[in-house]
Design a protein around this motif. Structure first.
Motif, PDB file in Angstrom:
ATOM      1  N   THR A   1      16.519   3.029   3.013  1.00 22.71           N
ATOM      2  CA  THR A   1      15.386   2.786   3.905  1.00 22.71           C
ATOM      3  C   THR A   1      14.823   4.130   4.354  1.00 22.71           C
ATOM      4  O   THR A   1      15.580   4.995   4.812  1.00 22.71           O
ATOM      5  CB  THR A   1      15.814   1.957   5.132  1.00 22.71           C
ATOM      6  N   LEU A   2      13.525   4.295   4.202  1.00 27.99           N
ATOM      7  CA  LEU A   2      12.841   5.501   4.657  1.00 27.99           C
ATOM      8  C   LEU A   2      11.874   5.123   5.772  1.00 27.99           C
ATOM      9  O   LEU A   2      11.143   4.136   5.658  1.00 27.99           O
ATOM     10  CB  LEU A   2      12.054   6.150   3.513  1.00 27.99           C
ATOM     11  N   HIS A   3      11.883   5.910   6.825  1.00 30.53           N
ATOM     12  CA  HIS A   3      10.889   5.745   7.886  1.00 30.53           C
ATOM     13  C   HIS A   3       9.755   6.702   7.519  1.00 30.53           C
ATOM     14  O   HIS A   3       9.752   7.868   7.907  1.00 30.53           O
ATOM     15  CB  HIS A   3      11.509   6.044   9.238  1.00 30.53           C
TER      16      HIS A   3
ATOM     17  N   GLU B   1       5.935   4.088   8.943  1.00 38.86           N
ATOM     18  CA  GLU B   1       6.229   2.770   8.399  1.00 38.86           C
ATOM     19  C   GLU B   1       7.649   2.776   7.834  1.00 38.86           C
ATOM     20  O   GLU B   1       8.129   3.805   7.372  1.00 38.86           O
ATOM     21  CB  GLU B   1       5.249   2.394   7.285  1.00 38.86           C
ATOM     22  N   THR B   2       8.288   1.630   7.875  1.00 42.77           N
ATOM     23  CA  THR B   2       9.633   1.516   7.306  1.00 42.77           C
ATOM     24  C   THR B   2       9.527   0.947   5.903  1.00 42.77           C
ATOM     25  O   THR B   2       8.929  -0.109   5.690  1.00 42.77           O
ATOM     26  CB  THR B   2      10.514   0.603   8.174  1.00 42.77           C
ATOM     27  N   ARG B   3      10.063   1.691   4.937  1.00 38.54           N
ATOM     28  CA  ARG B   3      10.013   1.278   3.539  1.00 38.54           C
ATOM     29  C   ARG B   3      11.426   1.208   2.989  1.00 38.54           C
ATOM     30  O   ARG B   3      12.197   2.167   3.094  1.00 38.54           O
ATOM     31  CB  ARG B   3       9.190   2.287   2.715  1.00 38.54           C
ATOM     32  N   SER B   4      11.773   0.067   2.412  1.00 37.59           N
ATOM     33  CA  SER B   4      13.071  -0.089   1.760  1.00 37.59           C
ATOM     34  C   SER B   4      12.857  -0.175   0.263  1.00 37.59           C
ATOM     35  O   SER B   4      11.954  -0.879  -0.200  1.00 37.59           O
ATOM     36  CB  SER B   4      13.777  -1.350   2.269  1.00 37.59           C
TER      37      SER B   4
ATOM     38  N   ASP C   1      12.804  14.456   9.289  1.00 32.08           N
ATOM     39  CA  ASP C   1      13.257  14.492  10.684  1.00 32.08           C
ATOM     40  C   ASP C   1      12.607  15.645  11.434  1.00 32.08           C
ATOM     41  O   ASP C   1      13.234  16.336  12.245  1.00 32.08           O
ATOM     42  CB  ASP C   1      14.784  14.587  10.764  1.00 32.08           C
TER      43      ASP C   1
ATOM     44  N   ASP D   1      18.423   8.331   3.245  1.00 29.61           N
ATOM     45  CA  ASP D   1      18.477   7.006   3.867  1.00 29.61           C
ATOM     46  C   ASP D   1      18.401   7.116   5.380  1.00 29.61           C
ATOM     47  O   ASP D   1      19.113   7.903   6.007  1.00 29.61           O
ATOM     48  CB  ASP D   1      19.784   6.306   3.466  1.00 29.61           C
ATOM     49  N   ASP D   2      17.488   6.331   5.977  1.00 23.72           N
ATOM     50  CA  ASP D   2      17.298   6.222   7.424  1.00 23.72           C
ATOM     51  C   ASP D   2      16.704   7.485   8.043  1.00 23.72           C
ATOM     52  O   ASP D   2      16.751   7.655   9.267  1.00 23.72           O
ATOM     53  CB  ASP D   2      18.618   5.873   8.129  1.00 23.72           C
ATOM     54  N   ARG D   3      16.111   8.338   7.220  1.00 20.43           N
ATOM     55  CA  ARG D   3      15.475   9.552   7.750  1.00 20.43           C
ATOM     56  C   ARG D   3      13.987   9.325   7.999  1.00 20.43           C
ATOM     57  O   ARG D   3      13.349   8.483   7.384  1.00 20.43           O
ATOM     58  CB  ARG D   3      15.651  10.709   6.764  1.00 20.43           C
ATOM     59  N   GLU D   4      13.442  10.155   8.909  1.00 20.58           N
ATOM     60  CA  GLU D   4      12.001  10.145   9.182  1.00 20.58           C
ATOM     61  C   GLU D   4      11.338  11.113   8.212  1.00 20.58           C
ATOM     62  O   GLU D   4      11.619  12.315   8.239  1.00 20.58           O
ATOM     63  CB  GLU D   4      11.724  10.598  10.618  1.00 20.58           C
TER      64      GLU D   4
END
Length: 202
Positions: free
Chosen positions: A27-29, A33-36, A75, A90-93
């Motif tokens: 998942t990328l922020h 927007e959140t994109r998986s 980030d 994963d899970d980074r801005e």
């Protein structure tokens, strides 16, 4: 050795497990927007942005982390996306040049506007990376991080002073084959002078 080297006389491939792509869901922020998506472990963040997500602002120049054309913000810190394994983000801005904008969300980012007004580009290939790098650099300066050009000695808490020498040094990882450096530096000076560093660095 490629996978064709494992084909038999009939052309059928018997690919060993070591040559089979391993994929993971991340998942990328991304640009607010959140994109998986599922990514190959060998894919770089740059390739995923360009090939899978259609965000072609970040450019593939040297593909070795030496030219800065692929610079994005991870980030809030600038990074060469050609060197980053996508699976590790994963899970980074993630912010690309497409995600930059002015305070109202509709106008160009102050640095984008300054680049236009100063004609701080020629072919434009390096421009997205230059702008993302400048955004990250202004954030670093706002946090008081020194550079190689900063005079030695104790430094007061607070934003680092930015003159032309400091700006050149802090942006030295972004190359411009057209040689538009004087106008790039002027554009960063203008954006920095026109608004608080905290605003320009968003």
């Amino acid at each position: 050795m490629g996978t064709d080297d494992f084909a038999d006389e009939g052309g059928h491939r018997d690919v060993p497990d070591s040559a089979v792509a391993i994929r993971s869901r991340i998942t990328l922020h991304l640009n607010a927007e959140t994109r998986s998506l599922t990514v190959d472990h060998r894919a770089t963040l740059l390739d995923v942005l360009r090939e899978d997500l259609g965000l072609t602002g970040a450019k593939k120049g040297c593909d070795h982390g030496q030219c800065g054309a692929c610079t994005v913000l991870v980030d809030g810190r600038r990074a060469n996306s050609c060197l980053l394994p996508a699976v590790a983000q994963d899970d980074r801005e993630i912010t690309t040049v497409e995600g930059l904008h002015g305070p109202d969300g509709r106008e160009p980012h102050p640095l984008q506007q300054a680049f236009l007004e100063r004609d701080a580009f020629q072919c434009g290939y390096c421009t997205p990376g230059q702008i993302c790098s400048a955004v990250g650099m202004l954030a670093e300066a706002a946090q008081g991080h020194p550079s190689a050009a900063t005079a030695p000695g104790p430094h007061p808490n607070g934003p680092a002073a930015l003159d032309r020498t400091e700006i050149r040094e802090r942006l030295s990882g972004n190359l411009c084959r057209c040689g538009a450096y004087p106008n790039i530096v002027a554009a960063v000076e203008d954006a920095h002078a026109a608004a608080p560093a905290q605003e320009v660095s968003r």
